[in-house]
Design an enzyme around this catalytic site. Sequence first.
Site, PDB file in Angstrom:
ATOM      1  N   THR A  74      37.090  31.217   0.115  1.00 57.97           N
ATOM      2  CA  THR A  74      36.121  31.954  -0.702  1.00 57.97           C
ATOM      3  C   THR A  74      34.703  31.642  -0.236  1.00 57.97           C
ATOM      4  O   THR A  74      34.437  30.563   0.303  1.00 57.97           O
ATOM      5  CB  THR A  74      36.220  31.611  -2.208  1.00 57.97           C
ATOM      6  OG1 THR A  74      35.661  30.302  -2.442  1.00 57.97           O
ATOM      7  CG2 THR A  74      37.658  31.641  -2.700  1.00 57.97           C
ATOM      8  N   ARG A 132      26.750  36.378   3.885  1.00 60.86           N
ATOM      9  CA  ARG A 132      25.956  36.716   5.069  1.00 60.86           C
ATOM     10  C   ARG A 132      25.059  35.565   5.531  1.00 60.86           C
ATOM     11  O   ARG A 132      23.973  35.770   6.063  1.00 60.86           O
ATOM     12  CB  ARG A 132      25.118  37.973   4.823  1.00 60.86           C
ATOM     13  CG  ARG A 132      25.985  39.219   4.631  1.00 60.86           C
ATOM     14  CD  ARG A 132      25.145  40.467   4.405  1.00 60.86           C
ATOM     15  NE  ARG A 132      26.003  41.633   4.311  1.00 60.86           N
ATOM     16  CZ  ARG A 132      26.602  42.037   3.198  1.00 60.86           C
ATOM     17  NH1 ARG A 132      26.420  41.349   2.081  1.00 60.86           N
ATOM     18  NH2 ARG A 132      27.371  43.101   3.189  1.00 60.86           N
ATOM     19  N   ARG A 133      25.562  34.357   5.324  1.00 59.54           N
ATOM     20  CA  ARG A 133      24.854  33.182   5.842  1.00 59.54           C
ATOM     21  C   ARG A 133      25.711  32.429   6.858  1.00 59.54           C
ATOM     22  O   ARG A 133      25.383  31.319   7.256  1.00 59.54           O
ATOM     23  CB  ARG A 133      24.446  32.258   4.684  1.00 59.54           C
ATOM     24  CG  ARG A 133      23.385  32.868   3.785  1.00 59.54           C
ATOM     25  CD  ARG A 133      23.009  31.979   2.619  1.00 59.54           C
ATOM     26  NE  ARG A 133      22.484  30.691   3.036  1.00 59.54           N
ATOM     27  CZ  ARG A 133      22.037  29.765   2.178  1.00 59.54           C
ATOM     28  NH1 ARG A 133      22.030  30.030   0.866  1.00 59.54           N
ATOM     29  NH2 ARG A 133      21.581  28.613   2.608  1.00 59.54           N
ATOM     30  N   GLY A 134      26.839  33.027   7.251  1.00 64.40           N
ATOM     31  CA  GLY A 134      27.689  32.409   8.268  1.00 64.40           C
ATOM     32  C   GLY A 134      28.613  31.326   7.757  1.00 64.40           C
ATOM     33  O   GLY A 134      29.174  30.559   8.546  1.00 64.40           O
ATOM     34  N   ILE A 135      28.808  31.255   6.436  1.00 66.32           N
ATOM     35  CA  ILE A 135      29.617  30.179   5.858  1.00 66.32           C
ATOM     36  C   ILE A 135      31.080  30.305   6.277  1.00 66.32           C
ATOM     37  O   ILE A 135      31.709  29.315   6.702  1.00 66.32           O
ATOM     38  CB  ILE A 135      29.476  30.166   4.324  1.00 66.32           C
ATOM     39  CG1 ILE A 135      28.066  29.723   3.944  1.00 66.32           C
ATOM     40  CG2 ILE A 135      30.510  29.247   3.684  1.00 66.32           C
ATOM     41  CD1 ILE A 135      27.772  29.792   2.463  1.00 66.32           C
ATOM     42  N   SER A 142      43.283  38.641   1.495  1.00 64.05           N
ATOM     43  CA  SER A 142      42.974  39.496   0.348  1.00 64.05           C
ATOM     44  C   SER A 142      42.189  40.723   0.786  1.00 64.05           C
ATOM     45  O   SER A 142      42.217  41.751   0.111  1.00 64.05           O
ATOM     46  CB  SER A 142      42.192  38.709  -0.708  1.00 64.05           C
ATOM     47  OG  SER A 142      41.015  38.151  -0.138  1.00 64.05           O
ATOM     48  N   GLU A 143      41.474  40.625   1.918  1.00 61.91           N
ATOM     49  CA  GLU A 143      40.737  41.752   2.476  1.00 61.91           C
ATOM     50  C   GLU A 143      41.159  41.943   3.927  1.00 61.91           C
ATOM     51  O   GLU A 143      41.248  40.980   4.691  1.00 61.91           O
ATOM     52  CB  GLU A 143      39.227  41.520   2.388  1.00 61.91           C
ATOM     53  CG  GLU A 143      38.707  41.411   0.960  1.00 61.91           C
ATOM     54  CD  GLU A 143      37.199  41.230   0.918  1.00 61.91           C
ATOM     55  OE1 GLU A 143      36.475  42.060   1.505  1.00 61.91           O
ATOM     56  OE2 GLU A 143      36.754  40.250   0.304  1.00 61.91           O
ATOM     57  N   PHE A 182      51.344  32.072   0.345  1.00 62.93           N
ATOM     58  CA  PHE A 182      50.758  30.739   0.391  1.00 62.93           C
ATOM     59  C   PHE A 182      49.239  30.827   0.254  1.00 62.93           C
ATOM     60  O   PHE A 182      48.654  31.889   0.392  1.00 62.93           O
ATOM     61  CB  PHE A 182      51.133  29.992   1.668  1.00 62.93           C
ATOM     62  CG  PHE A 182      50.781  30.700   2.945  1.00 62.93           C
ATOM     63  CD1 PHE A 182      49.546  30.503   3.558  1.00 62.93           C
ATOM     64  CD2 PHE A 182      51.683  31.563   3.565  1.00 62.93           C
ATOM     65  CE1 PHE A 182      49.216  31.134   4.736  1.00 62.93           C
ATOM     66  CE2 PHE A 182      51.366  32.203   4.760  1.00 62.93           C
ATOM     67  CZ  PHE A 182      50.126  31.997   5.340  1.00 62.93           C
ATOM     68  N   TYR A 203      39.498  39.171   9.054  1.00 59.29           N
ATOM     69  CA  TYR A 203      40.035  38.106   9.889  1.00 59.29           C
ATOM     70  C   TYR A 203      40.307  38.483  11.342  1.00 59.29           C
ATOM     71  O   TYR A 203      40.544  37.607  12.163  1.00 59.29           O
ATOM     72  CB  TYR A 203      41.286  37.517   9.225  1.00 59.29           C
ATOM     73  CG  TYR A 203      40.934  36.815   7.936  1.00 59.29           C
ATOM     74  CD1 TYR A 203      40.328  35.571   7.962  1.00 59.29           C
ATOM     75  CD2 TYR A 203      41.147  37.420   6.705  1.00 59.29           C
ATOM     76  CE1 TYR A 203      39.964  34.925   6.794  1.00 59.29           C
ATOM     77  CE2 TYR A 203      40.781  36.787   5.530  1.00 59.29           C
ATOM     78  CZ  TYR A 203      40.193  35.534   5.580  1.00 59.29           C
ATOM     79  OH  TYR A 203      39.815  34.905   4.417  1.00 59.29           O
ATOM     80  N   ARG A 214      32.372  31.848   8.862  1.00 58.26           N
ATOM     81  CA  ARG A 214      32.511  31.576  10.302  1.00 58.26           C
ATOM     82  C   ARG A 214      32.440  30.080  10.586  1.00 58.26           C
ATOM     83  O   ARG A 214      33.218  29.561  11.391  1.00 58.26           O
ATOM     84  CB  ARG A 214      31.424  32.317  11.087  1.00 58.26           C
ATOM     85  CG  ARG A 214      31.450  32.032  12.577  1.00 58.26           C
ATOM     86  CD  ARG A 214      30.583  32.975  13.351  1.00 58.26           C
ATOM     87  NE  ARG A 214      31.153  34.326  13.355  1.00 58.26           N
ATOM     88  CZ  ARG A 214      32.090  34.722  14.208  1.00 58.26           C
ATOM     89  NH1 ARG A 214      32.563  33.884  15.117  1.00 58.26           N
ATOM     90  NH2 ARG A 214      32.551  35.955  14.139  1.00 58.26           N
TER      91      ARG A 214
END
EC number: 2.3.1.-
Length: 454
Positions: free
Chosen positions: A123, A130-133, A158-159, A454, A163, A135
């Site tokens: 999450t 959009r802060r690169g978290i 979920s989306e 999972f 990925y 990645r």
Amino acid sequence: MMQPTDRPDGHTDGFTDERTAEILPGLDLLRFRSSGRPAAEDPRGARMIAAVERGFYEAVPTGAALDQVLDLDAQDQRTYVGVYEAGAAPETTEPVGTFASFSKNLQTGPGREIEGFLISDVTVRSTHRRRGILRAMMRAELDRAAAAGIPVAALSASEATIYRRFGFGVATTRRTVEVDTGGEVALAGPVSGSMRMVEPKDLRDLGPALYDRAHRQSPGAVGRTAAYSVIETDTWMSKNDGKGTGVLAAVHHDDGGTPRGYVTYTFTGWDQKVPTVKVGVLVASTAASYRAIWDYLIHLDLIRKVEWGFASDDRLLENLLVDPRRVKTTGHADQLWLRILDVPACLTGRPYHRDGELVLEVTDPLGYAAGIWRLTVEGGTAGVVRVGDAKTELETVTADLSLDIAELSSVYLGGVSAEMLRQAGRITELRRGAAAELTALLAQDRPVFCMTGF
């Protein structure tokens, strides 16, 4: 920092917490192992769980329910990754990004399996997008898995659009079905053995044993999470304080009295226009057991519809029935996403049913699997040699196919056709007919399906 020889899955006793200061401006990354202790003794674990649940718009568990989640995560030997505002204390602050990983085996074909790096609980707080978290978390954890020698990563998404950029491709799908059981309904094939109703709690030991038998026969199946121990026994503390929610269960025994499969299901209530049961967990270790379980379900007294949200996409269910039109597919979903990290380990770690040779040019933006690879199969055993890369050829070689690592990850188990991806424009054929050859080479002797979430 964790050394390359350390394990990311709980198999090394020397695991220590790791904080990486400012992986992004103003943010810290903290990695720590799930402790299994109650929330009162593990406040940072409790706040991690709270952030995950909020991220998926679920109610945050408290009390005994939260303690149970922490214990189940510890049984899976999960490693948590949290991204926090710089300098924040994880004991008193929820992370703005979450990520969990653990190790389970991936079945690559009957009798064959490789270790998988399973990813879950991903999450990012909406205020920090959009802060690169994502990645940063993904790259850090894939680096760790690759350094530990784990050949493949896996997740369920979920989306659907997130990925692929990290090299993941859809390897298996599932569907939601409704089966009309009103009137005269029958199976087309023979039914043997007997079905016996049991209390869900009776599945505490039997469920894992039967799942393990079924898992070993099913390409695409992964080892189950500890949560299934409370799902199929109806002992979730977050639901009716663990006292049960009306789940029913039945076990199939073969003619010799040996348990071969089981099913859990729930009646949806008499306020429904059509009396319906919903299947929860269905595990069959033999084809005969699968038929017997469905014979049981379609003949439940007073029931006119059976719903199931985890059916395979192979039309086996339709072919069970004399009238296949009684099965209605109401939804499709991708299930298992794979990301190959080690091409030789993955391609040599599965069975083959025909011989052949192909040269694959694989692109990988993250660099783990990029190169030109010669795959040679003789007598059901594969050999994989790296014969070049995008910059310097190691020998004069012409590739047969060019594909991204996401596409190789999709077709790896044989559940997705390389020829289909060629027609979709996702695989480039450098030698005519090579995509069809790869499809045939990777074909399994039974359907590819991930039996669990999972």
